[in-house]
Design a protein around this motif. Structure first.
Motif, short mmCIF file in Angstrom:
data_model
loop_
_atom_site.label_atom_id
_atom_site.label_comp_id
_atom_site.label_asym_id
_atom_site.label_seq_id
_atom_site.Cartn_x
_atom_site.Cartn_y
_atom_site.Cartn_z
N ARG A 66 -53.95 -41.57 25.28
CA ARG A 66 -55.24 -40.88 25.19
C ARG A 66 -55.18 -39.73 24.19
N ARG A 67 -54.38 -39.93 23.12
CA ARG A 67 -54.33 -38.88 22.08
C ARG A 67 -55.00 -39.40 20.83
N VAL A 68 -55.74 -38.52 20.17
CA VAL A 68 -56.35 -38.90 18.89
C VAL A 68 -56.06 -37.79 17.88
N LEU A 69 -55.93 -38.19 16.61
CA LEU A 69 -55.64 -37.23 15.53
C LEU A 69 -56.76 -37.35 14.50
N VAL A 70 -57.44 -36.23 14.25
CA VAL A 70 -58.64 -36.28 13.40
C VAL A 70 -58.54 -35.19 12.33
N GLY A 71 -58.91 -35.53 11.10
CA GLY A 71 -58.89 -34.57 10.00
C GLY A 71 -59.79 -33.37 10.31
N SER A 72 -59.31 -32.18 9.96
CA SER A 72 -60.07 -30.99 10.34
C SER A 72 -61.28 -30.76 9.44
N SER A 73 -61.35 -31.44 8.29
CA SER A 73 -62.50 -31.21 7.41
C SER A 73 -63.41 -32.43 7.37
N GLU A 74 -63.37 -33.25 8.41
CA GLU A 74 -64.19 -34.46 8.45
C GLU A 74 -65.68 -34.12 8.51
N HIS A 75 -66.49 -35.09 8.15
CA HIS A 75 -67.94 -34.98 8.27
C HIS A 75 -68.32 -34.79 9.74
N ALA A 76 -69.45 -34.15 9.97
CA ALA A 76 -69.88 -33.86 11.35
C ALA A 76 -69.90 -35.11 12.23
N CYS A 77 -70.26 -36.27 11.65
CA CYS A 77 -70.39 -37.46 12.50
C CYS A 77 -69.03 -37.94 13.00
N VAL A 78 -67.96 -37.59 12.31
CA VAL A 78 -66.61 -37.91 12.81
C VAL A 78 -66.16 -36.82 13.77
N ARG A 79 -66.39 -35.59 13.35
CA ARG A 79 -65.93 -34.47 14.19
C ARG A 79 -66.61 -34.50 15.56
#
Ligand code: PLP
Length: 386
Positions: free
Chosen positions: A92-105
Motif C-alpha cells: 500500500r505504498r505509492v511514490l509520486v513526483g512532487s511537481s506533478e500536475h494537480a490531477c495526479v497529485r
C-alpha cells in the motif's frame, strides 16, 4: 485588430484545420455509435480503430494498449486509482513526483485517504526528479510510481527511463505511470522503450480537440476500473466513445509526431533569440532545468505579481500563462512551482511562455519588446490621487 500572439500552448493549442476537417463528417453524415452492429456503426468502429493505431504509433505503443478517455485528467485518474487498487494486495505504498500536475497529485492524496502511504519524490538541484532519492524510497511494497515526463511549467524532461530501471529492480510489483501530456510532439516518445506501464495523453495539447485523450498501457499489468457500465475500451472506460474527437485526436497525434523535428528546431531557435533579448531587460530569472524541451519556458518576472503583468501583456496582444491552467483560479499557490524550488514571492511572479506549431512562427523580438514596454509601464510610480 491583429490576432493575439498565443504563448500559452501548454494550457491548450489551437485546433489544426486538417484535424477539424477530418472530424466534421463524424458529427454529421457519418455520426454513429461505434458499438452498434449496423453499417454506420461498423464504419464508426473502423474509424475508432484507425485512430487507436495512429495514437499508438505516435507514442511507440501497441494499439491494443490504447484506452480512449475524455482527456489526461481522466487518464491519470484511471492510471493512479486503477493501478493502486488493483495491486493493493501486494502493498500500500505509492511514490509520486512532487511537481506533478494537480490531477495526479490529487489522486495521490485520494489514495492517501484510502489508506495508501504516499511518498513524494523531490527534484534534484538540476530540476529533475531525484533518482538517488527514488532509490531510497522504492520498496518491495511500493505498488505505484507516477512521474511525469515533460514538466508543464519548467519544460524539464525527467529521467523516466532511468527511473523505470530503478522501479523494476527495487519495486518489481509497482506500476509505473507517466503523464506524457507535454511530451508528445515535443520529444521522441516511446512507451515501450521508456519501460513504463502506462502513459497519459491529451488531444488538445497537440492541436487536437478538447474532450479526447488516452491512457496507453504497455499491457502487462491489469488495472481496476474506476467507472462502470458497458464494455467499451476494454471495460476500463465504459460509455459511448466521443467518436469525432477521437478521430481528431488520432490525426493530431500523427501530425504532432510527423511535424516534431521541424517544430523542435524552430522552438529551439525561438527560445535562443528570445532569451538573448530578455537578458538585456534585467530583473528576469529563467528556469533552466538540466534537461528540457525548448517549447516551455518558465520565468520569474520582476515585481509586481504576474497576474498584473499578464493583463498588461494581453492588452498588447500577447497571451501568456501563469502556470498550470487548472490551478490558476485556486487561491493557494501552485505546489508544483514550490516543488521546482520557487519561494512564495517568486511563485507570485511566475510567468510561463509556451509555444505551439502556430505561435513558434511569431517574432521573439516582438515579445521581448512587449515585455520591455510592460516593465517600463509597471515600474512607473503610480500617479498620486488628486
Ligand atoms: N497533465 C499535464 C502535465 C497537463 O499539463 C495537463 C493540462 O494542463 C493535464 C495533465 C490535464 O489534461 P486535460 O486537460 O486533458 O485533462
Amino acid at each position: 485588430m491583429t490576432d493575439p500572439i498565443q504563448l500559452d500552448a501548454a494550457a491548450t493549442t489551437p485546433l489544426d484545420a486538417r484535424v477539424l476537417e477530418a472530424m466534421l463528417p463524424w458529427f454529421t453524415e457519418r455520426a454513429a455509435n461505434a458499438s452498434t452492429r449496423s453499417g454506420p456503426g461498423a464504419r464508426a468502429r473502423a474509424a475508432l480503430e484507425e485512430a487507436r493505431e495512429r495514437v499508438a504509433r505516435a507514442c511507440g505503443a501497441r494499439a491494443s494498449g490504447v484506452v480512449f478517455t475524455s482527456g489526461a485528467t481522466e487518464a491519470n485518474n484511471l492510471a493512479l486509482l486503477g493501478a493502486a487498487r488493483a495491486r493493493a494486495k501486494h502493498g500500500r505504498r505509492v511514490l509520486v513526483g512532487s511537481s506533478e500536475h494537480a490531477c495526479v497529485r490529487e489522486c495521490a492524496l485520494a489514495l492517501g485517504r484510502e489508506g495508501f502511504v504516499v511518498d513524494w519524490l523531490a527534484l534534484d538541484t538540476g530540476g529533475l526528479c531525484d533518482l538517488e532519492r527514488a532509490a531510497e524510497l522504492l520498496r518491495e511494497d511500493t505498488v505505484l510510481v507516477a512521474q511525469m515526463l515533460v514538466h508543464n511549467e519548467s519544460g524539464a524532461v525527467h529521467p523516466v527511463r532511468e527511473l523505470a530501471r530503478l522501479v523494476r529492480s527495487r519495486a518489481p510489483r509497482a506500476h509505473l505511470h507517466v503523464d506524457a501530456v507535454q511530451a508528445l510532439g515535443k520529444l521522441e516518445l516511446s512507451l515501450l522503450s521508456l519501460g513504463a506501464d502506462s502513459l497519459a495523453l491529451s488531444a488538445h495539447k497537440l492541436h487536437g480537440p478538447q474532450g479526447a485523450g488516452a491512457l496507453v498501457l504497455s499491457g502487462e499489468r491489469p488495472l481496476a476500473p474506476i467507472t462502470f457500465g458497458g464494455g467499451q475500451e476494454r471495460g476500463l472506460r465504459p460509455g459511448t466513445e466521443n467518436l469525432a474527437a477521437i478521430v481528431g485526436f488520432g490525426l493530431a497525434a500523427e501530425l504532432a509526431e510527423r511535424e516534431r523535428p521541424r517544430f523542435s528546431a524552430a522552438a529551439e531557435r525561438w527560445r535562443a533569440d528570445f532569451l538573448a533579448g530578455l537578458a538585456a531587460l534585467g530583473g528576469w530569472r529563467v528556469l533552466e532545468p538540466q534537461v528540457r524541451v525548448p517549447a516551455i519556458l518558465g520565468l520569474v518576472a520582476p515585481e509586481p505579481a504576474s497576474e498584473i503583468r499578464r493583463n498588461h501583456l494581453e492588452a498588447r496582444g500577447i497571451l501568456t500563462g501563469a502556470g498550470s491552467a487548472c490551478q490558476a483560479t485556486k487561491a493557494n499557490l501552485s505546489p508544483s512551482l514550490a516543488a521546482l524550488g520557487l519561494d512564495e514571492a517568486s511563485i507570485r511572479r511566475f510567468l510561463r511562455l509556451s509555444l505551439s506549431r502556430e505561435s513558434v512562427a511569431c517574432d521573439p523580438g516582438v515579445v521581448v519588446e512587449a515585455l520591455r514596454a510592460v516593465d517600463t509601464e509597471l515600474a512607473r510610480p503610480a500617479r498620486s490621487a488628486r
